[in-house]
Scaffold this motif. Structure first.
Motif, PDB file in Angstrom:
ATOM      1  N   GLN A  57     -17.459   0.474   2.607  1.00 44.20           N
ATOM      2  CA  GLN A  57     -16.781  -0.681   2.015  1.00 44.20           C
ATOM      3  C   GLN A  57     -16.302  -0.377   0.606  1.00 44.20           C
ATOM      4  O   GLN A  57     -15.202  -0.779   0.217  1.00 44.20           O
ATOM      5  N   LEU A  58     -17.104   0.341  -0.143  1.00 43.00           N
ATOM      6  CA  LEU A  58     -16.711   0.707  -1.500  1.00 43.00           C
ATOM      7  C   LEU A  58     -15.515   1.654  -1.474  1.00 43.00           C
ATOM      8  O   LEU A  58     -14.577   1.506  -2.264  1.00 43.00           O
ATOM      9  N   GLU A  59     -15.523   2.616  -0.552  1.00 42.01           N
ATOM     10  CA  GLU A  59     -14.377   3.515  -0.434  1.00 42.01           C
ATOM     11  C   GLU A  59     -13.133   2.735  -0.025  1.00 42.01           C
ATOM     12  O   GLU A  59     -12.034   2.990  -0.531  1.00 42.01           O
ATOM     13  N   ALA A  60     -13.282   1.768   0.878  1.00 42.92           N
ATOM     14  CA  ALA A  60     -12.135   0.953   1.296  1.00 42.92           C
ATOM     15  C   ALA A  60     -11.556   0.176   0.116  1.00 42.92           C
ATOM     16  O   ALA A  60     -10.332   0.083  -0.035  1.00 42.92           O
ATOM     17  N   ALA A  61     -12.410  -0.360  -0.740  1.00 44.12           N
ATOM     18  CA  ALA A  61     -11.932  -1.084  -1.921  1.00 44.12           C
ATOM     19  C   ALA A  61     -11.186  -0.139  -2.863  1.00 44.12           C
ATOM     20  O   ALA A  61     -10.130  -0.489  -3.410  1.00 44.12           O
ATOM     21  N   PHE A  62     -11.709   1.069  -3.035  1.00 44.85           N
ATOM     22  CA  PHE A  62     -11.052   2.062  -3.880  1.00 44.85           C
ATOM     23  C   PHE A  62      -9.694   2.437  -3.298  1.00 44.85           C
ATOM     24  O   PHE A  62      -8.685   2.482  -4.013  1.00 44.85           O
ATOM     25  N   LEU A  63      -9.646   2.700  -1.993  1.00 45.17           N
ATOM     26  CA  LEU A  63      -8.389   3.063  -1.350  1.00 45.17           C
ATOM     27  C   LEU A  63      -7.367   1.934  -1.433  1.00 45.17           C
ATOM     28  O   LEU A  63      -6.170   2.178  -1.609  1.00 45.17           O
ATOM     29  N   SER A  64      -7.830   0.701  -1.326  1.00 46.93           N
ATOM     30  CA  SER A  64      -6.925  -0.439  -1.442  1.00 46.93           C
ATOM     31  C   SER A  64      -6.261  -0.478  -2.812  1.00 46.93           C
ATOM     32  O   SER A  64      -5.060  -0.722  -2.930  1.00 46.93           O
ATOM     33  N   GLU A  65      -7.040  -0.195  -3.848  1.00 44.57           N
ATOM     34  CA  GLU A  65      -6.465  -0.162  -5.198  1.00 44.57           C
ATOM     35  C   GLU A  65      -5.483   1.000  -5.349  1.00 44.57           C
ATOM     36  O   GLU A  65      -4.447   0.863  -6.010  1.00 44.57           O
ATOM     37  N   MET A  66      -5.796   2.121  -4.736  1.00 45.18           N
ATOM     38  CA  MET A  66      -4.883   3.267  -4.803  1.00 45.18           C
ATOM     39  C   MET A  66      -3.582   2.973  -4.055  1.00 45.18           C
ATOM     40  O   MET A  66      -2.494   3.338  -4.520  1.00 45.18           O
ATOM     41  N   LEU A  67      -3.690   2.314  -2.907  1.00 48.82           N
ATOM     42  CA  LEU A  67      -2.488   1.934  -2.165  1.00 48.82           C
ATOM     43  C   LEU A  67      -1.663   0.921  -2.951  1.00 48.82           C
ATOM     44  O   LEU A  67      -0.430   0.929  -2.891  1.00 48.82           O
ATOM     45  N   LYS A  68      -2.332   0.056  -3.688  1.00 50.33           N
ATOM     46  CA  LYS A  68      -1.622  -0.920  -4.521  1.00 50.33           C
ATOM     47  C   LYS A  68      -0.826  -0.190  -5.607  1.00 50.33           C
ATOM     48  O   LYS A  68       0.330  -0.522  -5.868  1.00 50.33           O
ATOM     49  N   SER A 101      16.153  -5.073   0.458  1.00 45.56           N
ATOM     50  CA  SER A 101      16.981  -5.800   1.411  1.00 45.56           C
ATOM     51  C   SER A 101      16.142  -6.173   2.623  1.00 45.56           C
ATOM     52  O   SER A 101      15.220  -5.458   3.004  1.00 45.56           O
ATOM     53  N   PHE A 102      16.430  -7.272   3.209  1.00 48.58           N
ATOM     54  CA  PHE A 102      15.715  -7.768   4.384  1.00 48.58           C
ATOM     55  C   PHE A 102      14.235  -8.026   4.096  1.00 48.58           C
ATOM     56  O   PHE A 102      13.397  -7.892   4.971  1.00 48.58           O
ATOM     57  N   GLY A 103      13.914  -8.366   2.878  1.00 47.64           N
ATOM     58  CA  GLY A 103      12.537  -8.661   2.517  1.00 47.64           C
ATOM     59  C   GLY A 103      12.093 -10.000   3.069  1.00 47.64           C
ATOM     60  O   GLY A 103      12.911 -10.846   3.437  1.00 47.64           O
ATOM     61  N   GLY A 104      10.797 -10.209   3.127  1.00 47.06           N
ATOM     62  CA  GLY A 104      10.242 -11.434   3.682  1.00 47.06           C
ATOM     63  C   GLY A 104      10.025 -12.524   2.653  1.00 47.06           C
ATOM     64  O   GLY A 104       9.382 -13.527   2.926  1.00 47.06           O
ATOM     65  N   GLY A 105      10.493 -12.317   1.436  1.00 48.18           N
ATOM     66  CA  GLY A 105      10.371 -13.339   0.409  1.00 48.18           C
ATOM     67  C   GLY A 105       8.981 -13.416  -0.179  1.00 48.18           C
ATOM     68  O   GLY A 105       8.200 -12.464  -0.130  1.00 48.18           O
ATOM     69  N   ILE A 106       8.661 -14.595  -0.708  1.00 46.28           N
ATOM     70  CA  ILE A 106       7.391 -14.769  -1.405  1.00 46.28           C
ATOM     71  C   ILE A 106       6.198 -14.650  -0.460  1.00 46.28           C
ATOM     72  O   ILE A 106       5.127 -14.189  -0.855  1.00 46.28           O
ATOM     73  N   GLY A 107       6.378 -15.026   0.792  1.00 41.92           N
ATOM     74  CA  GLY A 107       5.282 -14.914   1.760  1.00 41.92           C
ATOM     75  C   GLY A 107       4.866 -13.477   1.962  1.00 41.92           C
ATOM     76  O   GLY A 107       3.682 -13.161   2.053  1.00 41.92           O
ATOM     77  N   GLU A 108       5.854 -12.586   2.020  1.00 41.49           N
ATOM     78  CA  GLU A 108       5.548 -11.170   2.194  1.00 41.49           C
ATOM     79  C   GLU A 108       4.805 -10.634   0.983  1.00 41.49           C
ATOM     80  O   GLU A 108       3.860  -9.863   1.106  1.00 41.49           O
ATOM     81  N   GLU A 109       5.205 -11.055  -0.193  1.00 46.39           N
ATOM     82  CA  GLU A 109       4.535 -10.618  -1.417  1.00 46.39           C
ATOM     83  C   GLU A 109       3.086 -11.084  -1.439  1.00 46.39           C
ATOM     84  O   GLU A 109       2.196 -10.355  -1.846  1.00 46.39           O
ATOM     85  N   GLN A 110       2.854 -12.312  -0.995  1.00 40.59           N
ATOM     86  CA  GLN A 110       1.502 -12.870  -1.043  1.00 40.59           C
ATOM     87  C   GLN A 110       0.567 -12.219  -0.029  1.00 40.59           C
ATOM     88  O   GLN A 110      -0.630 -12.120  -0.267  1.00 40.59           O
ATOM     89  N   PHE A 111       1.097 -11.784   1.107  1.00 42.08           N
ATOM     90  CA  PHE A 111       0.256 -11.225   2.148  1.00 42.08           C
ATOM     91  C   PHE A 111       0.200  -9.698   2.129  1.00 42.08           C
ATOM     92  O   PHE A 111      -0.469  -9.093   2.955  1.00 42.08           O
ATOM     93  N   ALA A 112       0.885  -9.075   1.188  1.00 43.85           N
ATOM     94  CA  ALA A 112       0.876  -7.613   1.098  1.00 43.85           C
ATOM     95  C   ALA A 112      -0.536  -7.084   0.851  1.00 43.85           C
ATOM     96  O   ALA A 112      -0.897  -6.011   1.346  1.00 43.85           O
ATOM     97  N   SER A 113      -1.355  -7.834   0.110  1.00 44.40           N
ATOM     98  CA  SER A 113      -2.724  -7.373  -0.165  1.00 44.40           C
ATOM     99  C   SER A 113      -3.556  -7.307   1.117  1.00 44.40           C
ATOM    100  O   SER A 113      -4.399  -6.422   1.263  1.00 44.40           O
ATOM    101  N   PHE A 114      -3.299  -8.216   2.066  1.00 44.61           N
ATOM    102  CA  PHE A 114      -4.027  -8.174   3.336  1.00 44.61           C
ATOM    103  C   PHE A 114      -3.667  -6.912   4.123  1.00 44.61           C
ATOM    104  O   PHE A 114      -4.521  -6.297   4.753  1.00 44.61           O
ATOM    105  N   LEU A 115      -2.390  -6.525   4.077  1.00 43.40           N
ATOM    106  CA  LEU A 115      -1.952  -5.317   4.747  1.00 43.40           C
ATOM    107  C   LEU A 115      -2.606  -4.093   4.113  1.00 43.40           C
ATOM    108  O   LEU A 115      -3.124  -3.215   4.816  1.00 43.40           O
ATOM    109  N   ARG A 116      -2.617  -4.028   2.783  1.00 44.12           N
ATOM    110  CA  ARG A 116      -3.264  -2.903   2.094  1.00 44.12           C
ATOM    111  C   ARG A 116      -4.745  -2.839   2.426  1.00 44.12           C
ATOM    112  O   ARG A 116      -5.298  -1.758   2.645  1.00 44.12           O
ATOM    113  N   ASP A 117      -5.410  -4.000   2.441  1.00 39.71           N
ATOM    114  CA  ASP A 117      -6.838  -4.021   2.759  1.00 39.71           C
ATOM    115  C   ASP A 117      -7.096  -3.527   4.177  1.00 39.71           C
ATOM    116  O   ASP A 117      -8.051  -2.782   4.426  1.00 39.71           O
TER     117      ASP A 117
END
Length: 95
Positions: free
Chosen positions: A29-40, A50-66
């Motif tokens: 879990q600690l490694e996953a948290a570290f990797l998430s920060e590195m991916l960020k 172009s073709f972005g998902g707007g503010i919703g995509e920005e808000q949910f990007a952290s879930f994808l990284r996690d």
């Protein structure tokens, strides 16, 4: 009235030593948290210009990284979890 029985409480400061499996899971879990920060920092999950998902995509990007980082850590990641696990077990005297 019923007789009340005291609840057994461990002395303060005394915590049971975690098992090897639990320590390894926490290290992953600690490694996953570290990797998430590195991916960020690498801007993984950043909306496309172009073709972005707007503010919703920005808000949910952290879930994808996690999710990415958890899967990476489960599959061995960069080896950080193993190093952490060995350091924790060495600290307990369980070499």
């Amino acid at each position: 009235m019923q007789d009340l029985q005291p609840i057994p409480v461990a002395p303060s400061g005394a915590t049971p030593a975690p098992t090897g499996q639990k320590l390894h899971a926490q290290a992953v879990q600690l490694e996953a948290a570290f990797l998430s920060e590195m991916l960020k920092c690498a801007q993984v999950g950043r909306p496309m210009e172009s073709f972005g998902g707007g503010i919703g995509e920005e808000q949910f990007a952290s879930f994808l990284r996690d999710a990415y980082s958890e899967k990476m850590a489960e599959k061995g990641g960069i080896g950080l979890a193993e190093s952490i696990f060995h350091a924790l077990t060495r600290g307990q005297g369980n070499v």
